[in-house]
Design a protein around this motif. Structure first.
Motif, PDB file in Angstrom:
ATOM      1  N   ALA A 159       0.858  -1.188   0.000  1.00 29.56           N
ATOM      2  CA  ALA A 159       0.000   0.000   0.000  1.00 29.56           C
ATOM      3  C   ALA A 159       0.894   1.238   0.000  1.00 29.56           C
ATOM      4  O   ALA A 159       1.803   1.347   0.824  1.00 29.56           O
ATOM      5  CB  ALA A 159      -0.921   0.009   1.211  1.00 29.56           C
ATOM      6  N   GLN A 160       0.640   2.139  -0.928  1.00 30.96           N
ATOM      7  CA  GLN A 160       1.362   3.407  -1.006  1.00 30.96           C
ATOM      8  C   GLN A 160       0.321   4.530  -0.981  1.00 30.96           C
ATOM      9  O   GLN A 160      -0.425   4.702  -1.948  1.00 30.96           O
ATOM     10  CB  GLN A 160       2.209   3.463  -2.272  1.00 30.96           C
ATOM     11  CG  GLN A 160       3.336   2.440  -2.280  1.00 30.96           C
ATOM     12  CD  GLN A 160       4.039   2.345  -3.609  1.00 30.96           C
ATOM     13  OE1 GLN A 160       3.409   2.078  -4.632  1.00 30.96           O
ATOM     14  NE2 GLN A 160       5.352   2.529  -3.619  1.00 30.96           N
ATOM     15  N   MET A 161       0.272   5.251   0.131  1.00 28.48           N
ATOM     16  CA  MET A 161      -0.748   6.264   0.360  1.00 28.48           C
ATOM     17  C   MET A 161      -0.094   7.628   0.513  1.00 28.48           C
ATOM     18  O   MET A 161       0.826   7.785   1.318  1.00 28.48           O
ATOM     19  CB  MET A 161      -1.554   5.923   1.618  1.00 28.48           C
ATOM     20  CG  MET A 161      -2.213   4.551   1.574  1.00 28.48           C
ATOM     21  SD  MET A 161      -2.792   4.012   3.195  1.00 28.48           S
ATOM     22  CE  MET A 161      -1.233   3.678   4.022  1.00 28.48           C
ATOM     23  N   ALA A 162      -0.554   8.605  -0.257  1.00 30.25           N
ATOM     24  CA  ALA A 162       0.034   9.945  -0.222  1.00 30.25           C
ATOM     25  C   ALA A 162      -0.977  10.937   0.345  1.00 30.25           C
ATOM     26  O   ALA A 162      -2.115  11.039  -0.144  1.00 30.25           O
ATOM     27  CB  ALA A 162       0.474  10.372  -1.611  1.00 30.25           C
ATOM     28  N   PHE A 163      -0.553  11.650   1.376  1.00 35.39           N
ATOM     29  CA  PHE A 163      -1.355  12.720   1.979  1.00 35.39           C
ATOM     30  C   PHE A 163      -0.728  14.038   1.537  1.00 35.39           C
ATOM     31  O   PHE A 163       0.360  14.392   1.996  1.00 35.39           O
ATOM     32  CB  PHE A 163      -1.358  12.587   3.497  1.00 35.39           C
ATOM     33  CG  PHE A 163      -1.869  11.265   3.996  1.00 35.39           C
ATOM     34  CD1 PHE A 163      -3.201  11.105   4.336  1.00 35.39           C
ATOM     35  CD2 PHE A 163      -1.018  10.177   4.110  1.00 35.39           C
ATOM     36  CE1 PHE A 163      -3.671   9.888   4.800  1.00 35.39           C
ATOM     37  CE2 PHE A 163      -1.473   8.952   4.573  1.00 35.39           C
ATOM     38  CZ  PHE A 163      -2.809   8.809   4.915  1.00 35.39           C
ATOM     39  N   GLN A 164      -1.407  14.768   0.662  1.00 34.27           N
ATOM     40  CA  GLN A 164      -0.823  15.929   0.009  1.00 34.27           C
ATOM     41  C   GLN A 164      -1.543  17.219   0.426  1.00 34.27           C
ATOM     42  O   GLN A 164      -2.780  17.258   0.476  1.00 34.27           O
ATOM     43  CB  GLN A 164      -0.906  15.782  -1.518  1.00 34.27           C
ATOM     44  CG  GLN A 164      -0.206  14.555  -2.067  1.00 34.27           C
ATOM     45  CD  GLN A 164      -0.442  14.365  -3.559  1.00 34.27           C
ATOM     46  OE1 GLN A 164      -1.257  15.071  -4.168  1.00 34.27           O
ATOM     47  NE2 GLN A 164       0.249  13.411  -4.160  1.00 34.27           N
ATOM     48  N   TRP A 165      -0.751  18.249   0.680  1.00 31.64           N
ATOM     49  CA  TRP A 165      -1.258  19.608   0.935  1.00 31.64           C
ATOM     50  C   TRP A 165      -0.966  20.443  -0.303  1.00 31.64           C
ATOM     51  O   TRP A 165       0.137  20.411  -0.839  1.00 31.64           O
ATOM     52  CB  TRP A 165      -0.553  20.175   2.163  1.00 31.64           C
ATOM     53  CG  TRP A 165      -0.778  21.640   2.406  1.00 31.64           C
ATOM     54  CD1 TRP A 165      -1.953  22.320   2.344  1.00 31.64           C
ATOM     55  CD2 TRP A 165       0.228  22.595   2.775  1.00 31.64           C
ATOM     56  NE1 TRP A 165      -1.754  23.652   2.641  1.00 31.64           N
ATOM     57  CE2 TRP A 165      -0.427  23.844   2.917  1.00 31.64           C
ATOM     58  CE3 TRP A 165       1.606  22.523   3.001  1.00 31.64           C
ATOM     59  CZ2 TRP A 165       0.259  25.004   3.261  1.00 31.64           C
ATOM     60  CZ3 TRP A 165       2.289  23.664   3.350  1.00 31.64           C
ATOM     61  CH2 TRP A 165       1.606  24.898   3.483  1.00 31.64           C
ATOM     62  N   ASP A 166      -1.969  21.188  -0.755  1.00 36.99           N
ATOM     63  CA  ASP A 166      -1.837  21.994  -1.969  1.00 36.99           C
ATOM     64  C   ASP A 166      -1.063  23.267  -1.636  1.00 36.99           C
ATOM     65  O   ASP A 166      -1.646  24.320  -1.369  1.00 36.99           O
ATOM     66  CB  ASP A 166      -3.224  22.315  -2.533  1.00 36.99           C
ATOM     67  CG  ASP A 166      -3.172  22.846  -3.964  1.00 36.99           C
ATOM     68  OD1 ASP A 166      -2.156  23.461  -4.323  1.00 36.99           O
ATOM     69  OD2 ASP A 166      -4.135  22.644  -4.714  1.00 36.99           O
ATOM     70  N   LEU A 167       0.265  23.137  -1.670  1.00 35.37           N
ATOM     71  CA  LEU A 167       1.124  24.259  -1.320  1.00 35.37           C
ATOM     72  C   LEU A 167       0.997  25.393  -2.321  1.00 35.37           C
ATOM     73  O   LEU A 167       1.019  26.575  -1.949  1.00 35.37           O
ATOM     74  CB  LEU A 167       2.578  23.784  -1.251  1.00 35.37           C
ATOM     75  CG  LEU A 167       3.643  24.832  -0.942  1.00 35.37           C
ATOM     76  CD1 LEU A 167       3.385  25.499   0.397  1.00 35.37           C
ATOM     77  CD2 LEU A 167       5.037  24.198  -0.976  1.00 35.37           C
ATOM     78  N   GLY A 168       0.842  25.077  -3.598  1.00 43.14           N
ATOM     79  CA  GLY A 168       0.679  26.119  -4.613  1.00 43.14           C
ATOM     80  C   GLY A 168      -0.512  26.999  -4.340  1.00 43.14           C
ATOM     81  O   GLY A 168      -0.429  28.236  -4.405  1.00 43.14           O
TER      82      GLY A 168
END
Length: 262
Positions: free
Chosen positions: A213-222
């Motif tokens: 399992a590869q899970m990415a928690f991303q914050w929209d820095l742009g």
């Protein structure tokens, strides 16, 4: 160098480029940068590993094209992730796009015929993955898919100083993308989880089934900096692996995760 794997990757790019530039209905191309401590499952050495990935997905009149190319390098020279290249590519032929098919089963949106290729340079790995992809219309998700494929081996084998050849097996994969917002900040939760069945290698050794399992928690820095949304993402990718690469080694590793969409 595994020239067969390299030619496979180059052939994919050559095939995909005209589709992307001419026939694509939509497309997204990204650079991913990951850094974290990963395990070499063959000697259990933990190493800081840098992964640079080119990832592309696009929609076409026939369906979808998806591929990524990883460059992996760690801080130990041990024959594992030493400036290695690994790639996966999948072409999906959509029954909805090709035949205007519609489905009434629960939230099933589309059924696709998929052909996949997995290729690794240093271990001279080559796998073929023909199968079926089901796309689901789940509220709130950008995409939600389940894929069922064969996992057919074409490794170079020990005689050519590569990973051992193995029996064929199968793969089950779940992939998703979920955007959400907390206050004025935008986030994205995306990833996949796969199960690959057990098999034996060319000298009779048992290769364990695995769950990755590869899970990415991303914050929209742009967006947070006042720029265009969904162009620069910062977060954590968590890699959880049971029986990594068919061994008995388990892994749970967070990695610094940066994504640039161009």
């Amino acid at each position: 160098m595994n020239y067969r794997a390299l030619l496979c990757v180059l052939g994919l790019i050559i095939f995909s480029f005209p589709c992307v530039t001419y026939a694509a209905k939509w497309s997204k191309t990204q650079i991913h940068l990951n850094r974290g401590e990963l395990i070499n499952p063959f000697n259990k050495q933990e190493s800081i590993t840098d992964i640079i990935s080119l990832q592309h997905v696009s929609g076409h009149n026939f369906g979808e094209v998806f591929f990524f190319i990883d460059h992996l390098d760690d801080d130990h020279t041990d024959g594992f992730n030493d400036s290695d290249i690994y790639s996966e590519a999948y072409i999906t032929f959509s029954t909805q796009a090709l035949f205007n098919a519609s489905y009434d089963f629960w939230r099933l949106k589309d059924v696709g015929l998929v052909m996949g290729i997995n290729a690794g340079d240093d271990p001279k790995v080559m796998k073929y993955l023909p199968g079926i992809k089901l796309s689901w219309d789940i509220p709130g998700f950008n995409f939600f898919t389940t894929t069922f494929t064969g996992y057919f081996d074409d490794n170079a084998g020990l005689a050519k100083h590569g990973a051992p050849q193995t029996n064929n097996s199968f793969m089950l994969d779940l992939a998703w993308g979920y955007p959400y917002q907390l206050g004025s900040q935008k986030f994205y939760f995306t990833g996949h989880a796969e199960y690959i069945g057990s098999r034996r290698d060319e000298i009779g050794r048992y290769v364990n089934d695995w769950i990755l399992a590869q899970m990415a928690f991303q914050w929209d820095l742009g967006s947070a900096l006042g720029h265009k949304s969904d162009t620069l993402m910062l977060g954590i990718e968590w890699q959880i692996w049971r029986n990594k690469l068919g061994t008995s080694v388990n892994e749970s590793s967070p990695q610094l995760h940066v994504v640039w969409t161009f």
